[in-house]
Structure formats: C-alpha cells, structure tokens
Design a protein around this motif. Sequence first.
Motif, PDB file in Angstrom:
ATOM      1  N   LEU A  71      31.526  38.700  32.760  1.00 26.77           N
ATOM      2  CA  LEU A  71      31.691  37.724  33.833  1.00 26.77           C
ATOM      3  C   LEU A  71      33.134  37.779  34.323  1.00 26.77           C
ATOM      4  O   LEU A  71      34.056  37.990  33.522  1.00 26.77           O
ATOM      5  N   PHE A  72      33.331  37.599  35.616  1.00 25.63           N
ATOM      6  CA  PHE A  72      34.695  37.558  36.136  1.00 25.63           C
ATOM      7  C   PHE A  72      34.747  36.654  37.356  1.00 25.63           C
ATOM      8  O   PHE A  72      33.746  36.440  38.047  1.00 25.63           O
ATOM      9  N   ASP A  73      35.925  36.115  37.591  1.00 27.44           N
ATOM     10  CA  ASP A  73      36.175  35.298  38.780  1.00 27.44           C
ATOM     11  C   ASP A  73      36.724  36.204  39.877  1.00 27.44           C
ATOM     12  O   ASP A  73      37.702  36.932  39.674  1.00 27.44           O
ATOM     13  N   GLN A  74      36.087  36.172  41.027  1.00 23.38           N
ATOM     14  CA  GLN A  74      36.488  37.016  42.149  1.00 23.38           C
ATOM     15  C   GLN A  74      37.878  36.609  42.663  1.00 23.38           C
ATOM     16  O   GLN A  74      38.407  35.555  42.294  1.00 23.38           O
ATOM     17  N   ARG A  75      38.460  37.459  43.492  1.00 25.77           N
ATOM     18  CA  ARG A  75      39.800  37.182  44.025  1.00 25.77           C
ATOM     19  C   ARG A  75      39.903  35.761  44.589  1.00 25.77           C
ATOM     20  O   ARG A  75      39.050  35.318  45.361  1.00 25.77           O
ATOM     21  N   GLY A  76      40.969  35.086  44.194  1.00 26.24           N
ATOM     22  CA  GLY A  76      41.235  33.757  44.732  1.00 26.24           C
ATOM     23  C   GLY A  76      40.378  32.659  44.154  1.00 26.24           C
ATOM     24  O   GLY A  76      40.483  31.514  44.601  1.00 26.24           O
ATOM     25  N   CYS A  77      39.530  32.982  43.152  1.00 29.57           N
ATOM     26  CA  CYS A  77      38.527  32.024  42.662  1.00 29.57           C
ATOM     27  C   CYS A  77      38.757  31.665  41.197  1.00 29.57           C
ATOM     28  O   CYS A  77      39.221  32.499  40.412  1.00 29.57           O
ATOM     29  N   GLY A  78      38.366  30.446  40.837  1.00 29.10           N
ATOM     30  CA  GLY A  78      38.329  30.060  39.435  1.00 29.10           C
ATOM     31  C   GLY A  78      39.662  30.251  38.743  1.00 29.10           C
ATOM     32  O   GLY A  78      40.693  29.706  39.131  1.00 29.10           O
ATOM     33  N   ARG A  79      39.655  31.085  37.688  1.00 29.99           N
ATOM     34  CA  ARG A  79      40.873  31.313  36.898  1.00 29.99           C
ATOM     35  C   ARG A  79      41.681  32.507  37.411  1.00 29.99           C
ATOM     36  O   ARG A  79      42.759  32.789  36.872  1.00 29.99           O
ATOM     37  N   SER A  80      41.158  33.232  38.392  1.00 29.83           N
ATOM     38  CA  SER A  80      41.906  34.354  38.945  1.00 29.83           C
ATOM     39  C   SER A  80      43.083  33.839  39.774  1.00 29.83           C
ATOM     40  O   SER A  80      43.050  32.723  40.301  1.00 29.83           O
ATOM     41  N   THR A  81      44.121  34.665  39.864  1.00 28.87           N
ATOM     42  CA  THR A  81      45.341  34.219  40.537  1.00 28.87           C
ATOM     43  C   THR A  81      45.755  35.206  41.631  1.00 28.87           C
ATOM     44  O   THR A  81      45.475  36.396  41.520  1.00 28.87           O
ATOM     45  N   PRO A  82      46.416  34.704  42.680  1.00 30.19           N
ATOM     46  CA  PRO A  82      46.655  33.285  42.974  1.00 30.19           C
ATOM     47  C   PRO A  82      45.374  32.603  43.480  1.00 30.19           C
ATOM     48  O   PRO A  82      44.727  33.118  44.391  1.00 30.19           O
TER      49      PRO A  82
END
Length: 330
Positions: A71-82
């Motif tokens: 599982l991963f958070d897409q760019r700009g989403c959830g725990r992904s940065t910024p």
Amino acid sequence: MSSPGSPNLIFPAVDSLQSGALDVGDGHTIQYEQCGNPAGLPVVVLHGGPASGCSPRMRQLFDPTLFRVVLFDQRGCGRSTPRGECAHNTTLELVADIERLRAHLGIGRWLVAGGSWGAALGVAYCAAHREACLGAVLRGIFLTGRDDLDWFFHAAPLAPEAWSRLTSFVPEAAHGRVGEWLFDAASGPDEALAVEAVRHWIAWEQALDSGQPQALPQLDDAATQAALDKYRVQAHYLRRECFLGEDELLRRAVGLFDLPVAIVHGRQDRVCRPSNALRLHEAIGGSRLKLVAGAGHNPFDAPMLAAFAGALAHFAAQGDFSGWADGDPA
C-alpha cells in the motif's frame, strides 16, 4: 475471514511488516508499507479520491495468508510529502511512481487492485506497464470524464435534503456548475471559504454514498488542515478530468485485451454509476464483471467485501479469472 453468512466479512487486522519512504523526484516522497505474507502473491493497492490516501483498515481487504500487500499514499496524499502539493502531480507521474515502487521492492510482476479513482489509475498503469502486471481487480469504476463529474455534483434526486443544503451554500449563479465552484473555493486563497467548501463537499459525498442526509463534519485543527490538503489535490485532478478523461481512459483499457481483469461494482452505487463498469468491461476484451447486489460505493459494504475477496481468492488459486462471476446477470 468470517463465513459468508456472517455480518463481518473483513479479514483480521494485521500489522505492517515493513514501511518506508521513496524519493520519486520533483520534491515528492511517497510513503509505502507492506503487510501479509512476504512469500505471498504480490498485490499493489491503489487508493481512491483522488487524494484519499491509504488507511490501516485497507489491509483488511486482503487475505494475509495469501498476499504480499503493498500500500502507498500517492503524491501529495496521506503520509506522503509534501502533503497537499499539486506541482509535479499528474496521472503520468503517479504511473511512473508505481513502477518505481515495484522496482524498489524487487517485485517482478504484481496484481493491481484499485477502487474508484484507484481503478482508473490501475487501468492507466496496466496499459503503460502491462509486462509488470499479473492482472487487475478493479472496483467502483470511475471513468474520470465530464459525465462522471456532472453526475456526482448534480445528482439532486438521489439526496434531495443534502442537495438543498449544498445549493444553499453555493451561490445561485453557480448552481449549474457546482463542481467547478467547489474546486475554486476549496483551493482558493480565502481559507475560511475553503474550509466551509470542504465541509459541504464531504457532507454531500457522504449523503450521496449513503442515501441519507449527513451532518456537516466537525473538524479539529489537524483534521481541517488534512481535509484542505486532500481536497486541494482532489480539485487539482478533477478540474482536469484526472489528466485522462473518459475517452482516453477507455482507449487505454482496450489495450488490456486478455490481461486477467475482474471488475466489481455495486448495483446501488450512487457515486459512480454501474453503467461505468459495463463500459469498462466492454472495452477490456476478456475481462470479467460482477455487479454486486446490495452494495454501494463503499468497499466495506458486506456484499462488496465478499465479491472483492472472492475475486482475489479466485486469482490466487487459478492465476486468472476464468469461471469467476459465471452466471451473474450483468
């Protein structure tokens, strides 16, 4: 997993086995995690939204004895940065990120699982990197085009009380373009207006999904900032038809001919119409389709849980979807 007659069809909660951060360039870093069986069938999970991010509960959609779940958070989403960043954030770049993640984890080929916006992103990824894909399970189909957006933001008869409250907030001159007005308000410089636009947007979506009026959400400071970041990215994608549009998405889908693809969609889905699933099924030659009675857009509706898990288990046992959904009326 509970028995088919049980009201709880979700798999037991599991801990993440490994997590990390992957620098994908352009100032973006995506957060990912793995859970389940390290020696199991690899499956990458593409969350919806756009911009919703992943949650620990999403781990419970997959049998932890059968699958190595990424599982991963897409760019700009959830725990992904910024978080909330729209620069260098397009569908083309998300597709490239998925492929970077596969290479980073040393996975040769994997199954692609996506719901709603994640289903559209799954089609785009499979079309660009078919050689990396074992197949796909796509749920709650969103085709990304103008018809989908008009449907979602103007489905007044399906939630009349919620529509009345939404249009009492949106200026009368914008009642024919509610989505565009919300996109501008949610991502504009007036923070107080942006907060109220996001609260009304959330309540409308919840009411449309459930068929019942919903109270405006009460958000603390942290939740308010998270919502502003999420809906800024979502507006960035939706105002541009997710950098795809319906015609282009279906054109790419045609290229998935004979790739094992299972499509599951709730018959009572008010957010994304069941006709979307039929159109995608017709575009992908050899795909299998199950329209799920008693299910809406929520992946955790019990009938949807059963259908989704059934498709995954079928693939784990056979390596394709032949025979799955046979006899289901379309």
